[in-house]
Design an enzyme around this catalytic site. Sequence first.
Site, PDB file in Angstrom:
ATOM      1  N   SER A  77     -10.792   0.300   2.763  1.00  0.00           N
ATOM      2  CA  SER A  77     -10.066   0.006   4.009  1.00  0.00           C
ATOM      3  C   SER A  77      -9.514   1.307   4.562  1.00  0.00           C
ATOM      4  CB  SER A  77      -8.869  -0.910   3.737  1.00  0.00           C
ATOM      5  OG  SER A  77      -9.282  -2.103   3.149  1.00  0.00           O
TER       6      SER A  77
ATOM      7  N   ARG B 144       0.814  -1.224   0.000  1.00  0.00           N
ATOM      8  CA  ARG B 144       0.000   0.000   0.000  1.00  0.00           C
ATOM      9  C   ARG B 144       0.850   1.278   0.000  1.00  0.00           C
ATOM     10  NH1 ARG B 144      -3.590  -3.139  -0.904  1.00  0.00           N
ATOM     11  NH2 ARG B 144      -5.737  -2.918  -0.213  1.00  0.00           N
TER      12      ARG B 144
ATOM     13  N   GLU C 161      -4.537   4.041   6.139  1.00  0.00           N
ATOM     14  CA  GLU C 161      -4.100   3.857   4.761  1.00  0.00           C
ATOM     15  C   GLU C 161      -4.566   5.067   3.948  1.00  0.00           C
ATOM     16  OE1 GLU C 161      -5.242   1.728   0.888  1.00  0.00           O
ATOM     17  OE2 GLU C 161      -6.090   0.650   2.592  1.00  0.00           O
TER      18      GLU C 161
HETATM   19  N1  EPU Z   1     -12.330  -9.970   9.228  1.00  0.00           N
HETATM   20  C1  EPU Z   1     -13.024 -10.078  10.385  1.00  0.00           C
HETATM   21  N2  EPU Z   1     -13.959  -9.127  10.680  1.00  0.00           N
HETATM   22  C2  EPU Z   1     -14.194  -8.084   9.852  1.00  0.00           C
HETATM   23  C3  EPU Z   1     -13.476  -7.960   8.658  1.00  0.00           C
HETATM   24  C4  EPU Z   1     -12.534  -8.932   8.346  1.00  0.00           C
HETATM   25  O1  EPU Z   1     -12.801 -11.005  11.161  1.00  0.00           O
HETATM   26  O2  EPU Z   1     -15.058  -7.262  10.191  1.00  0.00           O
HETATM   27  C5  EPU Z   1     -11.376 -11.024   8.859  1.00  0.00           C
HETATM   28  C6  EPU Z   1     -11.887 -11.796   7.657  1.00  0.00           C
HETATM   29  O3  EPU Z   1     -12.756 -12.829   8.035  1.00  0.00           O
HETATM   30  C7  EPU Z   1     -10.630 -12.304   7.002  1.00  0.00           C
HETATM   31  C8  EPU Z   1      -9.591 -11.264   7.408  1.00  0.00           C
HETATM   32  O4  EPU Z   1     -10.171 -10.458   8.443  1.00  0.00           O
HETATM   33  O5  EPU Z   1     -10.265 -13.544   7.514  1.00  0.00           O
HETATM   34  C9  EPU Z   1      -9.161 -10.409   6.265  1.00  0.00           C
HETATM   35  O6  EPU Z   1     -10.291  -9.756   5.697  1.00  0.00           O
HETATM   36  P1  EPU Z   1     -10.420  -9.529   4.118  1.00  0.00           P
HETATM   37  O7  EPU Z   1     -10.244 -10.818   3.434  1.00  0.00           O
HETATM   38  O8  EPU Z   1     -11.676  -8.781   3.837  1.00  0.00           O
HETATM   39  O9  EPU Z   1      -9.168  -8.652   3.751  1.00  0.00           O
HETATM   40  P2  EPU Z   1      -8.528  -7.357   4.444  1.00  0.00           P
HETATM   41  O10 EPU Z   1      -7.142  -7.728   4.853  1.00  0.00           O
HETATM   42  O11 EPU Z   1      -9.420  -6.780   5.476  1.00  0.00           O
HETATM   43  C10 EPU Z   1      -7.428  -6.454   2.261  1.00  0.00           C
HETATM   44  C11 EPU Z   1      -7.350  -5.133   1.561  1.00  0.00           C
HETATM   45  C12 EPU Z   1      -8.645  -4.875   0.791  1.00  0.00           C
HETATM   46  C13 EPU Z   1      -8.826  -6.010  -0.210  1.00  0.00           C
HETATM   47  C14 EPU Z   1      -8.881  -7.340   0.552  1.00  0.00           C
HETATM   48  C15 EPU Z   1      -8.989  -8.545  -0.343  1.00  0.00           C
HETATM   49  C16 EPU Z   1      -5.892  -3.803   2.985  1.00  0.00           C
HETATM   50  C17 EPU Z   1      -5.791  -2.660   3.929  1.00  0.00           C
HETATM   51  N3  EPU Z   1      -7.122  -4.078   2.537  1.00  0.00           N
HETATM   52  O12 EPU Z   1      -8.463  -6.342   3.220  1.00  0.00           O
HETATM   53  O13 EPU Z   1      -8.503  -3.665   0.074  1.00  0.00           O
HETATM   54  O14 EPU Z   1     -10.004  -5.845  -0.974  1.00  0.00           O
HETATM   55  O15 EPU Z   1      -7.666  -7.498   1.341  1.00  0.00           O
HETATM   56  O16 EPU Z   1      -7.748  -8.820  -0.941  1.00  0.00           O
HETATM   57  O17 EPU Z   1      -4.872  -4.405   2.647  1.00  0.00           O
HETATM   58  C18 EPU Z   1      -8.940  -1.329   0.208  1.00  0.00           C
HETATM   59  O18 EPU Z   1      -7.719  -1.166   0.251  1.00  0.00           O
HETATM   60  O19 EPU Z   1      -9.743  -0.365   0.224  1.00  0.00           O
HETATM   61  C19 EPU Z   1      -9.468  -2.689   0.188  1.00  0.00           C
HETATM   62  C20 EPU Z   1     -10.770  -2.940   0.268  1.00  0.00           C
END
Ligand code: EPU
Length: 366
Positions: free
Chosen positions: A268, A180, A362
């Site tokens: 995010s 990022r 971010e």
């Molecule tokens: N989770 C929870 N509770 C929540 C949200 C998430 O327990 O309320 C858990 C999920 O179950 C999962 C883990 O956290 O096991 C990760 O969640 P997710 O797969 O949604 O990915 P993330 O790490 O939260 C990142 C990116 C997103 C991108 C997704 C998918 C960052 C900061 N964010 O989110 O990017 O779409 O991976 O690859 O790296 C963005 O930057 O705006 C964005 C949406």
Amino acid sequence: MIDIQSDVSLLPYNTFQVDVQAKYFVDIHQEEDLEELFETGIFAKEKHLILWWGANVLFTQDINGLVIKVSLKGIECLSWLDVSSLKSPLPPFQKGGSKVLVQAMAGEDWSGFVEYCNRKWRAGIENLIAIPGQVGTAPVSNIGAYGMEIGERVVWVEGYDLEKKEWKKFDHEECGFAYRDSIFKSELRGKFLITRVVFALEQLSEEYLFKLDYPDVQRVLEERSINILDCRASLAMTPNSLEQVSEIISEIRASKLPDPNKIGTAGSFFANPIIKKSDFDLLIQKFPELISYPHGDEVKLSAGQLIDLAGLKGYSNGKAGTSSKHALIVINEWGSAEDVLEVVEHIQIVVKEKFGVALKPEVVYI
Ligand code: EPU
């Protein structure tokens, strides 16, 4: 002919839907407009703020300067690239073969660009569908999702250095891509106006390796009885396989993330925190349920899960809050930047108290 306007509301130009005023505002549609702008007294006198789609910013105050909105349009296939001719191969290039160089102007809608490439069988960015923003923003925050990061595909970035007052081209390595992050977000923040980005994409063939191993994607493939082992080959055989993959990703995103066209949000809000392995070893003893990903010698945690476990999923201060679908998404319902920041600070304090982990935004504050 450029039209510099005074006292313009930036409400339509930021996905957080915060209403601040810009002292001066200009919308740039052609590169010649930039040359004209550089000659004006306002450009020489005023501070500059570069704005693409405002999808990753939180305006905290009126902008006492010149806001330059970049609306340059155009997509062009430049050439085929012989990978062996590259001085420093990019990560996905290591497997060899030839790539298609595709140039997109900074004002192109990001998701529209992905759709265009899908239609033309240009593979390598299909998982990055439906990320709000424009092509010019993609390298700034090195957008990433579902196992792909745009930095892996960027060959060079062109634009104008507003401080040195010269046109410049950054090769892949000079872009300083990290999770990022890039030189455009750190050292050159606000100083470099990106006009065009050149990507190296793959021509879709049976050899192309789709990235389908992300848990959410696997779940959908299983639900639809698509055999994960066979799907690479079978998807590649189908003419619209890139569109199919993008469709699956779009559905996953829509089920988890609020629509920025309907509610104020910048996706995010925090980056996933990266902590030392020794700190992680202590933390996991106390919270065995924590999700973690190796990140070099360190460990990346899930900010969304930390906020959720801290009991703040769906939290609201009446004006702003976190999404009840995904705790990492801060939403602005009726509020101002102060209301959003109040929520953000509350999250940071509660997560720090519970897990000892600092969450860093971010989203860029302006
Ligand atoms: N989770 C929870 N509770 C929540 C949200 C998430 O327990 O309320 C858990 C999920 O179950 C999962 C883990 O956290 O096991 C990760 O969640 P997710 O797969 O949604 O990915 P993330 O790490 O939260 C990142 C990116 C997103 C991108 C997704 C998918 C960052 C900061 N964010 O989110 O990017 O779409 O991976 O690859 O790296 C963005 O930057 O705006 C964005 C949406």
